[in-house]
Design a protein around this motif. Structure first.
Motif, PDB file in Angstrom:
ATOM      1  N   VAL A 153      47.231  30.787  33.518  1.00  0.00           N
ATOM      2  CA  VAL A 153      46.313  30.448  32.425  1.00  0.00           C
ATOM      3  C   VAL A 153      44.933  30.323  33.057  1.00  0.00           C
ATOM      4  O   VAL A 153      44.740  30.674  34.230  1.00  0.00           O
ATOM      5  CB  VAL A 153      46.714  29.139  31.686  1.00  0.00           C
ATOM      6  N   ARG A 154      43.964  29.828  32.315  1.00  0.00           N
ATOM      7  CA  ARG A 154      42.623  29.665  32.871  1.00  0.00           C
ATOM      8  C   ARG A 154      42.186  28.202  32.797  1.00  0.00           C
ATOM      9  O   ARG A 154      41.021  27.897  32.643  1.00  0.00           O
ATOM     10  CB  ARG A 154      41.618  30.557  32.136  1.00  0.00           C
ATOM     11  N   GLU A 155      43.125  27.297  32.884  1.00  0.00           N
ATOM     12  CA  GLU A 155      42.855  25.868  32.982  1.00  0.00           C
ATOM     13  C   GLU A 155      43.731  25.322  34.090  1.00  0.00           C
ATOM     14  O   GLU A 155      44.719  25.944  34.470  1.00  0.00           O
ATOM     15  CB  GLU A 155      43.208  25.144  31.668  1.00  0.00           C
ATOM     16  N   LYS A 156      43.384  24.145  34.587  1.00  0.00           N
ATOM     17  CA  LYS A 156      44.323  23.498  35.477  1.00  0.00           C
ATOM     18  C   LYS A 156      45.515  23.051  34.645  1.00  0.00           C
ATOM     19  O   LYS A 156      45.406  22.919  33.426  1.00  0.00           O
ATOM     20  CB  LYS A 156      43.672  22.344  36.221  1.00  0.00           C
ATOM     21  N   ASP A 157      46.643  22.853  35.308  1.00  0.00           N
ATOM     22  CA  ASP A 157      47.868  22.685  34.530  1.00  0.00           C
ATOM     23  C   ASP A 157      48.788  21.673  35.201  1.00  0.00           C
ATOM     24  O   ASP A 157      49.420  21.964  36.220  1.00  0.00           O
ATOM     25  CB  ASP A 157      48.538  24.067  34.391  1.00  0.00           C
ATOM     26  N   GLY A 158      48.865  20.488  34.588  1.00  0.00           N
ATOM     27  CA  GLY A 158      49.639  19.393  35.173  1.00  0.00           C
ATOM     28  C   GLY A 158      51.119  19.678  35.300  1.00  0.00           C
ATOM     29  O   GLY A 158      51.696  19.589  36.381  1.00  0.00           O
ATOM     30  N   LEU A 159      51.756  20.054  34.193  1.00  0.00           N
ATOM     31  CA  LEU A 159      53.210  20.276  34.247  1.00  0.00           C
ATOM     32  C   LEU A 159      53.558  21.491  35.092  1.00  0.00           C
ATOM     33  O   LEU A 159      54.598  21.530  35.745  1.00  0.00           O
ATOM     34  CB  LEU A 159      53.754  20.467  32.830  1.00  0.00           C
ATOM     35  N   TRP A 160      52.701  22.466  35.094  1.00  0.00           N
ATOM     36  CA  TRP A 160      52.908  23.636  35.953  1.00  0.00           C
ATOM     37  C   TRP A 160      53.041  23.188  37.417  1.00  0.00           C
ATOM     38  O   TRP A 160      53.940  23.633  38.143  1.00  0.00           O
ATOM     39  CB  TRP A 160      51.736  24.610  35.785  1.00  0.00           C
ATOM     40  N   ALA A 161      52.135  22.308  37.840  1.00  0.00           N
ATOM     41  CA  ALA A 161      52.177  21.830  39.229  1.00  0.00           C
ATOM     42  C   ALA A 161      53.467  21.056  39.498  1.00  0.00           C
ATOM     43  O   ALA A 161      54.089  21.189  40.558  1.00  0.00           O
ATOM     44  CB  ALA A 161      50.965  20.958  39.524  1.00  0.00           C
ATOM     45  N   VAL A 162      53.883  20.271  38.508  1.00  0.00           N
ATOM     46  CA  VAL A 162      55.113  19.484  38.655  1.00  0.00           C
ATOM     47  C   VAL A 162      56.307  20.430  38.788  1.00  0.00           C
ATOM     48  O   VAL A 162      57.187  20.241  39.636  1.00  0.00           O
ATOM     49  CB  VAL A 162      55.276  18.552  37.439  1.00  0.00           C
ATOM     50  N   LEU A 163      56.324  21.482  37.979  1.00  0.00           N
ATOM     51  CA  LEU A 163      57.438  22.440  38.034  1.00  0.00           C
ATOM     52  C   LEU A 163      57.421  23.229  39.333  1.00  0.00           C
ATOM     53  O   LEU A 163      58.462  23.556  39.898  1.00  0.00           O
ATOM     54  CB  LEU A 163      57.381  23.377  36.818  1.00  0.00           C
ATOM     55  N   MET A 164      56.229  23.531  39.822  1.00  0.00           N
ATOM     56  CA  MET A 164      56.154  24.267  41.086  1.00  0.00           C
ATOM     57  C   MET A 164      56.698  23.375  42.214  1.00  0.00           C
ATOM     58  O   MET A 164      57.442  23.845  43.078  1.00  0.00           O
ATOM     59  CB  MET A 164      54.722  24.700  41.362  1.00  0.00           C
ATOM     60  N   TRP A 165      56.347  22.107  42.191  1.00  0.00           N
ATOM     61  CA  TRP A 165      56.908  21.178  43.177  1.00  0.00           C
ATOM     62  C   TRP A 165      58.427  21.105  43.037  1.00  0.00           C
ATOM     63  O   TRP A 165      59.152  21.125  44.040  1.00  0.00           O
ATOM     64  CB  TRP A 165      56.287  19.784  43.016  1.00  0.00           C
ATOM     65  N   LEU A 166      58.909  21.019  41.808  1.00  0.00           N
ATOM     66  CA  LEU A 166      60.363  20.950  41.604  1.00  0.00           C
ATOM     67  C   LEU A 166      61.042  22.202  42.145  1.00  0.00           C
ATOM     68  O   LEU A 166      62.094  22.129  42.786  1.00  0.00           O
ATOM     69  CB  LEU A 166      60.682  20.795  40.109  1.00  0.00           C
ATOM     70  N   ASN A 167      60.419  23.361  41.900  1.00  0.00           N
ATOM     71  CA  ASN A 167      60.965  24.619  42.400  1.00  0.00           C
ATOM     72  C   ASN A 167      61.041  24.595  43.939  1.00  0.00           C
ATOM     73  O   ASN A 167      62.047  24.959  44.548  1.00  0.00           O
ATOM     74  CB  ASN A 167      60.079  25.769  41.902  1.00  0.00           C
ATOM     75  N   VAL A 168      59.959  24.111  44.561  1.00  0.00           N
ATOM     76  CA  VAL A 168      59.921  24.037  46.030  1.00  0.00           C
ATOM     77  C   VAL A 168      60.960  23.038  46.542  1.00  0.00           C
ATOM     78  O   VAL A 168      61.700  23.313  47.495  1.00  0.00           O
ATOM     79  CB  VAL A 168      58.497  23.670  46.514  1.00  0.00           C
ATOM     80  N   LEU A 169      61.045  21.876  45.885  1.00  0.00           N
ATOM     81  CA  LEU A 169      62.028  20.861  46.310  1.00  0.00           C
ATOM     82  C   LEU A 169      63.451  21.411  46.183  1.00  0.00           C
ATOM     83  O   LEU A 169      64.285  21.230  47.071  1.00  0.00           O
ATOM     84  CB  LEU A 169      61.899  19.597  45.454  1.00  0.00           C
ATOM     85  N   ALA A 170      63.718  22.099  45.060  1.00  0.00           N
ATOM     86  CA  ALA A 170      65.061  22.632  44.827  1.00  0.00           C
ATOM     87  C   ALA A 170      65.415  23.673  45.876  1.00  0.00           C
ATOM     88  O   ALA A 170      66.536  23.724  46.378  1.00  0.00           O
ATOM     89  CB  ALA A 170      65.143  23.236  43.421  1.00  0.00           C
ATOM     90  N   LYS A 171      64.456  24.505  46.236  1.00  0.00           N
ATOM     91  CA  LYS A 171      64.725  25.576  47.199  1.00  0.00           C
ATOM     92  C   LYS A 171      64.804  25.058  48.636  1.00  0.00           C
ATOM     93  O   LYS A 171      65.577  25.567  49.436  1.00  0.00           O
ATOM     94  CB  LYS A 171      63.622  26.642  47.115  1.00  0.00           C
ATOM     95  N   ARG A 172      63.971  24.080  48.967  1.00  0.00           N
ATOM     96  CA  ARG A 172      63.964  23.607  50.352  1.00  0.00           C
ATOM     97  C   ARG A 172      64.974  22.492  50.592  1.00  0.00           C
ATOM     98  O   ARG A 172      65.347  22.235  51.740  1.00  0.00           O
ATOM     99  CB  ARG A 172      62.558  23.142  50.741  1.00  0.00           C
ATOM    100  N   GLY A 173      65.361  21.805  49.555  1.00  0.00           N
ATOM    101  CA  GLY A 173      66.358  20.750  49.710  1.00  0.00           C
ATOM    102  C   GLY A 173      65.906  19.622  50.620  1.00  0.00           C
ATOM    103  O   GLY A 173      66.731  18.951  51.245  1.00  0.00           O
ATOM    104  N   GLN A 174      64.594  19.422  50.731  1.00  0.00           N
ATOM    105  CA  GLN A 174      64.063  18.339  51.555  1.00  0.00           C
ATOM    106  C   GLN A 174      63.288  17.375  50.672  1.00  0.00           C
ATOM    107  O   GLN A 174      62.935  17.694  49.550  1.00  0.00           O
ATOM    108  CB  GLN A 174      63.092  18.911  52.595  1.00  0.00           C
TER     109      GLN A 174
END
Ligand code: VG1
Ligand code: CO
Length: 542
Positions: free
Chosen positions: A374-395
């Motif tokens: 999108v062309r705005e900053k995005d709070g939930l997007w960042a949260v989901l990206m963190w969740l994706n990283v946490l899920a994949k790295r398992g750390q």
């Protein structure tokens, strides 16, 4: 067809959009003609609106519904063919950007004062976003302001209010009003970017999180995406019902204002992951158990791990950050061999870079992170990206960030805000700093490499923005930056940003306030903060 009324009016001083739109007290906006003048100035400044579609919605704060009814009647009188409104007048800022783009509309009007408190005695705000979905660039905001200072009339139709709660299309004069589900398009976009299966599996395997919607706009979005689609435990979303006064709180996701979330993430039995968003849903704060991630580090960590997410699997084109944001993301860009961009504060400066394909991720130290989705900053997007990283790295969050610092070094960082200071004193303080010539001088053991007032030339359209913050940069790349806020509505807010690079992992555990103590003292002395403002301590430290 409803009669178009042409109403004579005179300009209001100060209808000048700041960092992110026009923000004033509700009482100011509620004056007869005030909102109308500004909206007409927008319509007069964006080209021919005849037959076009406009998106309208807001963060649900007090005065949102009233303002929307006025805007609808003015849009109808000015010739728009259709307005898309979020149900209940609700539309987060990133969701507005998503919808503006997806339906190829003529832009949108977002009603929000973001992280500022809401209620009859508090703040309201309005901004126009362009068809690309982003905040209007300075050329347009300047045109709107100029128009507002010369305005003599506005157009509005006389009609009954539209029912904002009923989904579907209603007629308002010659214009169609489509009340739509504000969550659906946004949720679908998130599903296209992140590995929802992996996140769902992680929740199933026991990952626990808390999301603090702070009684602001993200409640319905977070409930749908986190609890319904991703299967996070019921109760994951705290303060999930949007309230007109945000429950009396300050919907600003930082350690001070998101205190309930901070408390929930503290101690042995705490969840693994915590996050909060702001009034209009474009900011985010990321926490691990007993661990706070600075927004600058969050951008750097997300950039370094982006290819774990399906939407970014092909890699990043570049990383952009606002000038006061730490240089941590630049280190990731250097390693990835992609450009790092440094822009003035405010999301409007990222638009050209994203449109031109020069950057994929962007961020600001003020809890703003986003991408070219999108062309705005995005709070939930960042949260989901963190969740994706946490899920994949398992750390854990702490393990991921600590490992990041070990690899790249740590840009130790803090921002000190002095809120509600006298405007004249603030202006004089900035003038004093602007007049200093510090090059080569030694301050408390740090030698100044250069000092300036940051100016930016947009690499895409060549537009120039000056006076974007005083920088004092030292020879070891430590920095102090001073700016006045452009989003407040009372007095002035001085922001002091302090940064020092620490390569030694043994020192990464230090509290930033301790690690930065010398620079903090230098900043206070240099700006003569106590003598000029009477303040001995900042109001908020992040
Ligand atoms: C603040 C932040 C800036 C952010 C802006 C809008 O501006 O510092 O980084 O883009 O708010 O964010 P200022 O001028 O007060 O420093 V929001 O969430 O209000 O749309
Ligand atoms: Co915001």
């Amino acid at each position: 067809m409803a009669a178009v009324k042409t109403v004579a009016t005179t300009p209001f001083a100060g209808q000048k959009p700041g960092t992110s739109g026009l923000r004033k007290k509700v009482a100011v906006f509620a004056q007869p003609h005030y909102l109308e003048n500004f909206v007409q100035s927008v319509f007069d400044s964006i080209g021919d609106v005849t037959g076009k579609t406009l998106v309208v919605g807001g963060d649900g704060r007090y005065h949102n519904r009233t303002a929307i009814q006025t805007i609808l009647k003015m849009a109808a009188a000015n010739g728009f063919a259709r307005v898309m409104v979020g149900q209940g007048g609700i539309l987060s800022t990133p969701a507005a950007s998503c919808v503006i783009r997806k339906y190829r509309t003529f832009g949108g009007i977002i009603l929000s004062a973001s992280h500022n408190p809401g209620g009859p005695a508090e703040d309201f705000g309005i901004k126009y976003n362009i068809p690309a979905g982003g905040p209007a660039p300075e050329a347009i905001t300047e045109a709107i302001y100029a128009r507002s200072q010369a305005i003599t009339l506005y157009r509005i139709i006389e009609a009954d209010n539209v029912d904002l709660d009923r989904l579907g299309t209603a007629q308002l004069g010659d214009m169609a009003v489509e009340v739509f589900d504000p969550v659906a398009d946004y949720a679908a976009l998130m599903e296209s970017l992140f590995d929802f299966d992996a996140i769902r599996a992680a929740f199933k395997a026991g990952l626990r999180m808390k999301f603090d919607a702070m009684h602001a706009v993200t409640g319905p979005y977070a409930l749908e995406i986190l609890e319904r689609r991703l299967g996070a435990a019921p109760g994951t979303v705290m303060h999930g019902v949007p309230l007109e006064d945000f429950g009396g709180g300050h919907p600003d996701p930082n350690l001070v204002h998101a205190h309930d979330l901070v408390a929930a993430l503290t101690g042995a039995g705490a969840p693994d992951f915590g996050a909060a968003s702001d009034g209009d849903g474009d900011r985010n704060m990321i926490l691990g158990r007993d661990f706070y991630v600075t927004p600058s580090d969050s951008l750097a960590v997300l950039a370094a791990n982006a290819t774990l997410c399906p939407g970014y699997a092909k890699g990043l084109k570049g990383i952009a950050r606002s000038m006061p944001t730490s240089a941590a993301p630049d280190r990731v860009a250097a390693k990835l061999g992609i450009p790092a961009w440094e822009t003035p504060t405010g999301w409007k400066f990222f638009g050209t870079l994203l449109d031109a394909g020069l950057a994929t991720l962007c961020g600001e130290e003020s809890f703003g992170t986003g991408s070219d989705h999108v062309r705005e900053k995005d709070g939930l997007w960042a949260v989901l990206m963190w969740l994706n990283v946490l899920a994949k790295r398992g750390q854990s969050v702490a393990a991921i960030v600590t490992a990041h610092w070990a690899e790249y070094g740590r840009n130790v960082y803090s921002r000190h805000d002095y809120e509600g200071i006298d405007t004249k004193a603030a202006d004089q303080l900035m003038a004093h700093l602007r007049g200093l010539d510090l090059k080569g001088k030694s301050l408390g053991g740090y030698t100044v490499a250069f000092n300036d007032d940051f100016a930016y030339t947009d690499p895409v359209d060549g537009s120039v923005s000056t006076k974007q913050g005083i920088r004092v940069v030292f020879e070891d790349d430590s920095r102090i930056v001073f700016r006045l806020s452009g989003t407040g509505t009372e007095g002035a807010t001085l922001r002091v940003y302090i940064e020092r690079y620490e390569p030694d992992p043994a020192k990464h555990v230090l509290d930033p306030q301790v690690a930065l103590a010398d620079l903090i003292r230098i900043a206070r002395d240099l700006a003569e903060i106590e003598a000029r403002t009477g303040r001995t301590e900042p109001t908020v430290i992040t």
